[in-house]
Scaffold this motif. Sequence first.
Motif, short mmCIF file in Angstrom:
data_model
loop_
_atom_site.label_atom_id
_atom_site.label_comp_id
_atom_site.label_asym_id
_atom_site.label_seq_id
_atom_site.Cartn_x
_atom_site.Cartn_y
_atom_site.Cartn_z
N GLU A 154 0.82 -1.21 0.00
CA GLU A 154 0.00 0.00 0.00
C GLU A 154 0.85 1.26 0.00
OE1 GLU A 154 -2.83 -0.63 -0.77
OE2 GLU A 154 -2.86 -2.74 -0.20
N LYS A 157 1.48 2.60 -3.45
CA LYS A 157 0.26 3.19 -4.03
C LYS A 157 -0.02 4.55 -3.38
CE LYS A 157 -1.87 -1.27 -3.98
NZ LYS A 157 -3.09 -2.00 -3.61
N ASP A 158 0.18 4.60 -2.07
CA ASP A 158 -0.09 5.86 -1.38
C ASP A 158 0.90 6.95 -1.78
OD1 ASP A 158 -2.31 4.76 -0.24
OD2 ASP A 158 -1.37 4.33 1.69
N ALA A 160 2.12 7.14 -4.76
CA ALA A 160 1.61 7.55 -6.08
C ALA A 160 0.49 8.58 -5.92
CB ALA A 160 1.12 6.33 -6.86
N ILE A 161 -0.39 8.34 -4.97
CA ILE A 161 -1.49 9.29 -4.71
C ILE A 161 -0.92 10.64 -4.25
CG2 ILE A 161 -3.41 9.79 -3.14
CD1 ILE A 161 -4.17 6.80 -3.36
N ALA A 162 0.06 10.58 -3.37
CA ALA A 162 0.68 11.83 -2.89
C ALA A 162 1.34 12.57 -4.05
CB ALA A 162 1.70 11.53 -1.79
N PHE A 163 2.05 11.84 -4.90
CA PHE A 163 2.80 12.47 -5.98
C PHE A 163 1.88 13.10 -7.04
CE2 PHE A 163 6.46 9.20 -5.28
CZ PHE A 163 6.86 9.89 -4.15
N GLY A 164 0.74 12.45 -7.29
CA GLY A 164 -0.14 12.85 -8.40
C GLY A 164 -0.42 14.34 -8.44
N ARG A 165 -0.61 14.92 -7.26
CA ARG A 165 -0.98 16.34 -7.18
C ARG A 165 0.06 17.28 -7.79
NH1 ARG A 165 -4.13 20.25 -4.97
NH2 ARG A 165 -3.06 21.93 -3.93
N VAL A 167 2.10 16.46 -10.43
CA VAL A 167 2.54 15.99 -11.75
C VAL A 167 1.55 16.44 -12.82
CG1 VAL A 167 3.06 13.97 -13.15
CG2 VAL A 167 3.66 13.97 -10.74
N TYR A 184 0.52 5.83 -16.93
CA TYR A 184 0.96 6.97 -16.12
C TYR A 184 0.86 6.63 -14.63
CZ TYR A 184 0.91 10.17 -20.16
OH TYR A 184 1.16 10.82 -21.35
N LEU A 185 -0.25 6.00 -14.28
CA LEU A 185 -0.44 5.61 -12.88
C LEU A 185 0.64 4.63 -12.46
CD1 LEU A 185 -1.95 5.27 -10.25
CD2 LEU A 185 -3.72 3.99 -11.43
N LEU A 188 3.78 6.46 -11.74
CA LEU A 188 3.77 7.12 -10.43
C LEU A 188 4.08 6.10 -9.33
CD1 LEU A 188 0.76 9.59 -10.17
CD2 LEU A 188 3.15 10.08 -10.63
N ILE A 189 3.53 4.90 -9.50
CA ILE A 189 3.80 3.85 -8.51
C ILE A 189 5.27 3.46 -8.53
CG2 ILE A 189 3.29 1.44 -7.90
CD1 ILE A 189 0.37 1.96 -8.70
#
Lengths: 371, 371
Positions: A154, A157-158, A160-165, A167, A184-185, A188-189
């Motif tokens: 996890e 994945k988390d 990746a969620i943090a980074f998305g903002r 990118v 793309y996802l 990020l992972i």
Amino acid sequence: MLDSSKKPSLDPFGQTSIENYDYLYEEFGIQPFKPLLQDIPETTAAMRRGVVFGHRDFDRILKAMKLHEGFAVMSGIKPTGDFHLGSLITAREVVYFQQQGATAFYCIADVEAYEDNGIPFEKSEKTAAGNIADLLALGFNLDKGYVYRQSKEERVKDLAIAFGRRVTLATMKAIYGERHLGLYLSSLIQAGDILLPQLKEFGGPKPTVVPVGIDQDPHLRLARDLASKFNRRYGFVSPSSTYHKLIKALDGSAKMTKRAPASHFTLNENPETAAKKISNAFTGGQPTVKKQREAGANPSICPIYDLYMFHFFEKDEDAAKLYNECRTGKILCGECKNRLIEVVTRFVQDHQRKRLQFIDKGKEILERLSR
Amino acid sequence: MLDSSKKPSLDPFGQTSIENYDYLYEEFGIQPFKPLLQDIPETTAAMRRGVVFGHRDFDRILKAMKLHEGFAVMSGIKPTGDFHLGSLITAREVVYFQQQGATAFYCIADVEAYEDNGIPFEKSEKTAAGNIADLLALGFNLDKGYVYRQSKEERVKDLAIAFGRRVTLATMKAIYGERHLGLYLSSLIQAGDILLPQLKEFGGPKPTVVPVGIDQDPHLRLARDLASKFNRRYGFVSPSSTYHKLIKALDGSAKMTKRAPASHFTLNENPETAAKKISNAFTGGQPTVKKQREAGANPSICPIYDLYMFHFFEKDEDAAKLYNECRTGKILCGECKNRLIEVVTRFVQDHQRKRLQFIDKGKEILERLSR
């Protein structure tokens, strides 16, 4: 002037074929590895033979090794098939850095296998058990290392969620081209994988070296960009990398790929099949024996010479010896292939014997990870 | 001919202001809700008063309700602040469908709060405890419902990973416009939220109704597209939705938003502050008392009339009564506001008393979810 027709384009998801590695220094800011060799107390064959040819910020790792400071090594495999000769280079580098004192992280990139190749997770899980056995057979020490699956970890994945903002689409397009959202996802992972060793739970920020094939550099560029953008929040040290050359495909095609069985053999392959692929391989040889005796052959375009160079010369001086025999026409391709077949057969048999002892361990690790 | 200057654009992350709801039927294929009213055994005030004005495939839900077949209701809140009058409509619809036999899912959209508004997860966790208390105070039954946080519900993240492979950038741009990668990722997770009730663990495929404000329709379009693309793998039934109108901002601006405190009040607000905001609100009134007595005022542009209509008329017939009083100049804005202040004060005090009893439960649920 740069000849732009020979400019390499680095594509972790597709075909990368590189004819001139010098461009990478100029175009992508990758540093040559050779000048560092004298400072490394103990080197790998791949480093000495120029297979590992480039790096980013490896000085940071060198310093940590010298001062016995904490550092990490991180790499992994996309579980779409058995270990091949590319996975072998990476795994050997990971084991080497682990022996040099690094905490080792090895990622089963099953999210990438799904997003890029459409492999369902249940299927890649089976493949991964064998991959882990390969890794252990090559000397990976589980007591000083962490093996995990992206889909079950996890924290990546988390991240990746943090980074998305932070990118933008423009960044992703510049690095990877226009791809579907899943790729793309998955990228990020992968940035999460590369920075995972620096989380608090693993002892916090530290130099991390990522040994990869040069086609994976885009992931490094993204991870380094994100390390700097999220430095304030996580204290990330920008990750370092070493790059190895891409081994030429046996069938003369652009790249060894799991999609083309004749382009490569796996470490789990029947030795007779591997021998046959070597027998049938493209070489740098001349059309006739007579011409080859007169003009010599060309090792620099030959996948057989590459195989020796990347993995199967016992001693470094064997490289120069074979090179000369080949250039002067002293050795013919048939003989050269037969010698290689002997070495490969021995290696593959030996590896498979060791691997067998680790299969249950591989399954056990995956079961633990799947909970 | 359509007057394109009045075409609504639906933007779940931004400002949506809609002057003519009829366009939505023509432009987006949303169905009018009114014709269904006669078939619904028990309706909500919001349905009867036209606040719930549109739907997609609600017939499927109606059928499940009539035949007492399993169905689900799913909605949620972005935990960026206390419950406001928009969250109130949604929550009331969720509670209503739960009472009609639906298994209820309520999502704390903390990933969206992070990607869209940059709210750190630790901060949104605190807000969410209050949001859950609000939901419980409004009658949500935890025994027949599931409340969760996106950031801690691995299944919605894993659905996002599964979906990514079949989502092109072109699709995302068509639905959401050009956004950063984090917002796209958060939208994939929201599609996961919407389809979560249909996973095996929750009893498998079933009709699911998603009551939302019309600005959230883009998420429905994406989820419906994905339900069809992944039908073979998961057996998804295309999700249904009901749409409520967006309540007019008290300060006369385009949309009630947490960013503009004077545009709305929250259910947790000091009743005096709420009263003051109502006192200062924009209305559909005339510049002078004389003119208003003569020409009447305009309830159709008035946020005060909206407030009554959306939430605070006790009986349906009160709507027509006030409308006429207003149109004919029989009532002045001051008096109308004062009446509303009384009702709102009572409601807010009553709600806050109930809410207080559920705060510990809200925290407890979040703690359980955070493990």
